[in-house]
Scaffold this motif. Structure first.
Motif, PDB file in Angstrom:
ATOM      1  N   ALA A   1       0.828  -1.194   0.000  1.00  0.00           N
ATOM      2  CA  ALA A   1       0.000   0.000   0.000  1.00  0.00           C
ATOM      3  C   ALA A   1       0.864   1.246   0.000  1.00  0.00           C
ATOM      4  O   ALA A   1       1.946   1.278   0.588  1.00  0.00           O
ATOM      5  CB  ALA A   1      -0.922  -0.002   1.219  1.00  0.00           C
TER       6      ALA A   1
ATOM      7  N   SER B   1      -7.867  -4.908 -11.671  1.00  0.00           N
ATOM      8  CA  SER B   1      -7.733  -4.469 -10.286  1.00  0.00           C
ATOM      9  C   SER B   1      -7.032  -3.123 -10.303  1.00  0.00           C
ATOM     10  O   SER B   1      -5.871  -3.023 -10.735  1.00  0.00           O
ATOM     11  CB  SER B   1      -6.935  -5.476  -9.453  1.00  0.00           C
ATOM     12  OG  SER B   1      -6.844  -5.058  -8.099  1.00  0.00           O
TER      13      SER B   1
ATOM     14  N   TYR C   1      -5.455  -9.196  -8.207  1.00  0.00           N
ATOM     15  CA  TYR C   1      -5.831  -8.407  -7.039  1.00  0.00           C
ATOM     16  C   TYR C   1      -4.615  -7.586  -6.631  1.00  0.00           C
ATOM     17  O   TYR C   1      -3.563  -8.148  -6.269  1.00  0.00           O
ATOM     18  CB  TYR C   1      -6.259  -9.301  -5.872  1.00  0.00           C
ATOM     19  CG  TYR C   1      -6.545  -8.527  -4.601  1.00  0.00           C
ATOM     20  CD1 TYR C   1      -7.789  -7.931  -4.392  1.00  0.00           C
ATOM     21  CD2 TYR C   1      -5.560  -8.359  -3.620  1.00  0.00           C
ATOM     22  CE1 TYR C   1      -8.047  -7.206  -3.248  1.00  0.00           C
ATOM     23  CE2 TYR C   1      -5.816  -7.639  -2.474  1.00  0.00           C
ATOM     24  CZ  TYR C   1      -7.060  -7.066  -2.290  1.00  0.00           C
ATOM     25  OH  TYR C   1      -7.305  -6.332  -1.139  1.00  0.00           O
ATOM     26  N   GLY C   2      -4.728  -6.250  -6.697  1.00  0.00           N
ATOM     27  CA  GLY C   2      -3.608  -5.403  -6.323  1.00  0.00           C
ATOM     28  C   GLY C   2      -2.403  -5.673  -7.198  1.00  0.00           C
ATOM     29  O   GLY C   2      -2.433  -5.496  -8.409  1.00  0.00           O
ATOM     30  N   GLU C   3      -1.320  -6.147  -6.592  1.00  0.00           N
ATOM     31  CA  GLU C   3      -0.095  -6.448  -7.323  1.00  0.00           C
ATOM     32  C   GLU C   3       0.038  -7.927  -7.681  1.00  0.00           C
ATOM     33  O   GLU C   3       1.019  -8.325  -8.302  1.00  0.00           O
ATOM     34  CB  GLU C   3       1.117  -6.017  -6.477  1.00  0.00           C
ATOM     35  CG  GLU C   3       1.180  -4.520  -6.210  1.00  0.00           C
ATOM     36  CD  GLU C   3       2.366  -4.158  -5.334  1.00  0.00           C
ATOM     37  OE1 GLU C   3       2.561  -4.814  -4.300  1.00  0.00           O
ATOM     38  OE2 GLU C   3       3.098  -3.227  -5.692  1.00  0.00           O
TER      39      GLU C   3
ATOM     40  N   THR D   1       4.064 -11.128  -9.126  1.00  0.00           N
ATOM     41  CA  THR D   1       3.829  -9.835  -8.492  1.00  0.00           C
ATOM     42  C   THR D   1       4.198  -8.730  -9.465  1.00  0.00           C
ATOM     43  O   THR D   1       5.322  -8.687  -9.972  1.00  0.00           O
ATOM     44  CB  THR D   1       4.663  -9.700  -7.209  1.00  0.00           C
ATOM     45  OG1 THR D   1       4.291 -10.724  -6.290  1.00  0.00           O
ATOM     46  CG2 THR D   1       4.437  -8.341  -6.560  1.00  0.00           C
TER      47      THR D   1
ATOM     48  N   ASP E   1       3.385  -1.934  -8.121  1.00  0.00           N
ATOM     49  CA  ASP E   1       2.662  -0.680  -8.362  1.00  0.00           C
ATOM     50  C   ASP E   1       3.680   0.452  -8.359  1.00  0.00           C
ATOM     51  O   ASP E   1       4.145   0.886  -7.308  1.00  0.00           O
ATOM     52  CB  ASP E   1       1.615  -0.481  -7.263  1.00  0.00           C
ATOM     53  CG  ASP E   1       0.798   0.779  -7.460  1.00  0.00           C
ATOM     54  OD1 ASP E   1       0.993   1.464  -8.490  1.00  0.00           O
ATOM     55  OD2 ASP E   1      -0.032   1.087  -6.588  1.00  0.00           O
TER      56      ASP E   1
ATOM     57  N   ARG F   1      -4.159   1.627  -7.439  1.00  0.00           N
ATOM     58  CA  ARG F   1      -4.199   0.171  -7.437  1.00  0.00           C
ATOM     59  C   ARG F   1      -4.218  -0.439  -6.048  1.00  0.00           C
ATOM     60  O   ARG F   1      -5.208  -1.017  -5.625  1.00  0.00           O
ATOM     61  CB  ARG F   1      -3.024  -0.425  -8.224  1.00  0.00           C
ATOM     62  CG  ARG F   1      -3.185  -1.922  -8.448  1.00  0.00           C
ATOM     63  CD  ARG F   1      -1.931  -2.581  -9.014  1.00  0.00           C
ATOM     64  NE  ARG F   1      -1.426  -1.876 -10.181  1.00  0.00           N
ATOM     65  CZ  ARG F   1      -0.246  -2.141 -10.721  1.00  0.00           C
ATOM     66  NH1 ARG F   1       0.518  -3.082 -10.218  1.00  0.00           N
ATOM     67  NH2 ARG F   1       0.181  -1.461 -11.771  1.00  0.00           N
ATOM     68  N   VAL F   2      -3.116  -0.314  -5.306  1.00  0.00           N
ATOM     69  CA  VAL F   2      -2.999  -1.083  -4.066  1.00  0.00           C
ATOM     70  C   VAL F   2      -3.632  -0.401  -2.867  1.00  0.00           C
ATOM     71  O   VAL F   2      -3.742  -0.990  -1.799  1.00  0.00           O
ATOM     72  CB  VAL F   2      -1.519  -1.403  -3.748  1.00  0.00           C
ATOM     73  CG1 VAL F   2      -0.933  -2.255  -4.842  1.00  0.00           C
ATOM     74  CG2 VAL F   2      -0.706  -0.123  -3.564  1.00  0.00           C
TER      75      VAL F   2
END
Length: 378
Positions: A2, A259, A301-303, A322, A325, A358-359
């Motif tokens: 994050a 995402s 989802y996210g990264e 992975t 971001d 994103r995250v």
């Protein structure tokens, strides 16, 4: 990870914004499963990565806790369990142990299996956001979309139009699905508490299928009548901007997932299906997983991106990667305005808004500094 935010205000409300950058890392695919048989249809949310596997002789649901590295059996029941999805705390799947397709769920790791939806006909193709599960129900004789809250048990019809609805996806209170009421397949959308049977995302006579949504951004595949292939398109439902292509390479692009600002999909431009991705912020498109065999059914989802892969060995396994971001959070709505000076006229509100594409934001890291002093708590 994050994003972190620090907002610094100098003497007399001169503003300076400091946002730590996020270092880029190489995207390295990692194999997740090594069991005999086939593994497929992965989904990921939070620390939960789920999939189906047939190493026990029938299709069951399995998961890995990415935070601990622990592998867990979600269900080992007889019959066929299929199409698992997760919100990061519970797992939901399609299950025919009773002779027709029903929907089951389980809170992980210690919960027990529970029936969410059963009845005449088939219920399946589920997706989950928060505590709300959306799914297709054909007990009326055609395919309709419903939503059910896991906690309250409240059942909500989303679309019961006499046409066929298919493959719903949900983010927050917004649902998207395929719908053929116009004679071709189009993507429709509706909020859970909205009236009517939904509205089209993008008016197009060519077939539009396999949609996904995250925070108001929709992606889907569109049949290109010129090339004969499918392309990937996107539309931000919160913006007046028109729909636009994510990729229109002269090959099949299928099964998009989104995402934040990261879109992933299956892509046949190299002569077999690979996984490609695009960062909507930077507009950079790139291959994620290529090579021998088939890479398919991505989820993101996210990264974290996951997919099923058959690297010409005869068995499908689950892989993941992975995707860092690289874009820091955005700070806006600074009050007082930058470089402004205030007289001694009474109390002044100091505020700012921050978002991440994103995250998300690590809210515990947010700091508001005035002349070097931390005034966040004020």
């Amino acid at each position: 990870m994050a994003g972190k935010v620090k907002i610094a205000l100098g003497f007399l409300a001169t503003l300076l914004v400091l946002i730590p950058g996020i270092a880029l890392a190489a995207v390295v695919p990692v194999q997740v499963t090594f069991d005999a048989g086939n593994q497929g249809r992965p989904d990921v949310s939070g620390d939960y990565l789920v999939w189906k596997g047939n190493q026990a002789g029938n299709w069951n649901i399995y998961m890995k806790d990415l935070s601990t590295g622990t592998y867990l059996d979600v269900t080992l029941n007889t019959g066929t369990q299929n199409l698992p999805v997760t919100n990061g705390s519970v797992v939901v799947w399609q299950d025919n142990r009773n002779g027709t397709e029903d929907i089951y769920w389980r809170a992980m790791p210690g919960g027990s299996e529970q029936v969410l939806i059963s009845g005449p006909g088939n219920q399946g193709l589920s997706d989950i956001s928060g505590n709300t599960v959306v799914y297709v129900d054909n007990s009326s004789g055609n395919n309709d979309v419903y939503a059910k809250d896991i906690n309250t048990g409240i059942l909500t019809p989303v679309c019961t139009n006499p046409a066929s609805q298919w493959q719903p996806r949900i983010s927050g209170d917004m649902v998207v699905w395929e719908d053929n009421r116009s004679g071709s397949w189009n993507i429709y959308t509706k909020t859970l508490d909205g009236a009517g049977d939904g509205t089209p995302v993008y008016a197009e006579s060519n077939d539009q299928k396999v949609s996904d949504i995250h925070d108001g951004k929709v992606v889907w595949q569109v049949h290109n009548s010129t090339s004969g292939y499918y392309d990937i398109w996107t539309k931000d439902l919160d913006s007046a901007d028109p729909a636009e292509p994510v990729t229109d390479d002269a090959a099949y692009q299928n099964s998009p997932r989104i995402s934040g600002d990261l879109v992933v999909w299956e892509d046949y431009r190299n002569g077999n299906y690979d996984i490609y991705m695009k960062d909507l912020t930077s507009e950079v498109e790139s291959p994620l997983a290529t090579g021998a065999g088939v890479q398919a059914r991505p989820a993101v989802y996210g990264e974290t991106v996951t997919w099923e892969s058959d690297p010409a060995t005869g068995n499908y396994d689950i892989w993941m990667a992975t995707v860092a971001d690289e874009w820091p959070p955005v700070i806006s709505g600074l009050t007082p305005a930058a470089d402004s000076s205030l007289g001694c006229t009474g109390p002044t509100t100091i505020s700012a808004s921050y978002t991440d594409n994103r995250v998300g934001i690590d809210t515990g890291s947010v700091q508001l500094l005035l002349a070097g002093d931390d005034v966040t708590a004020d």
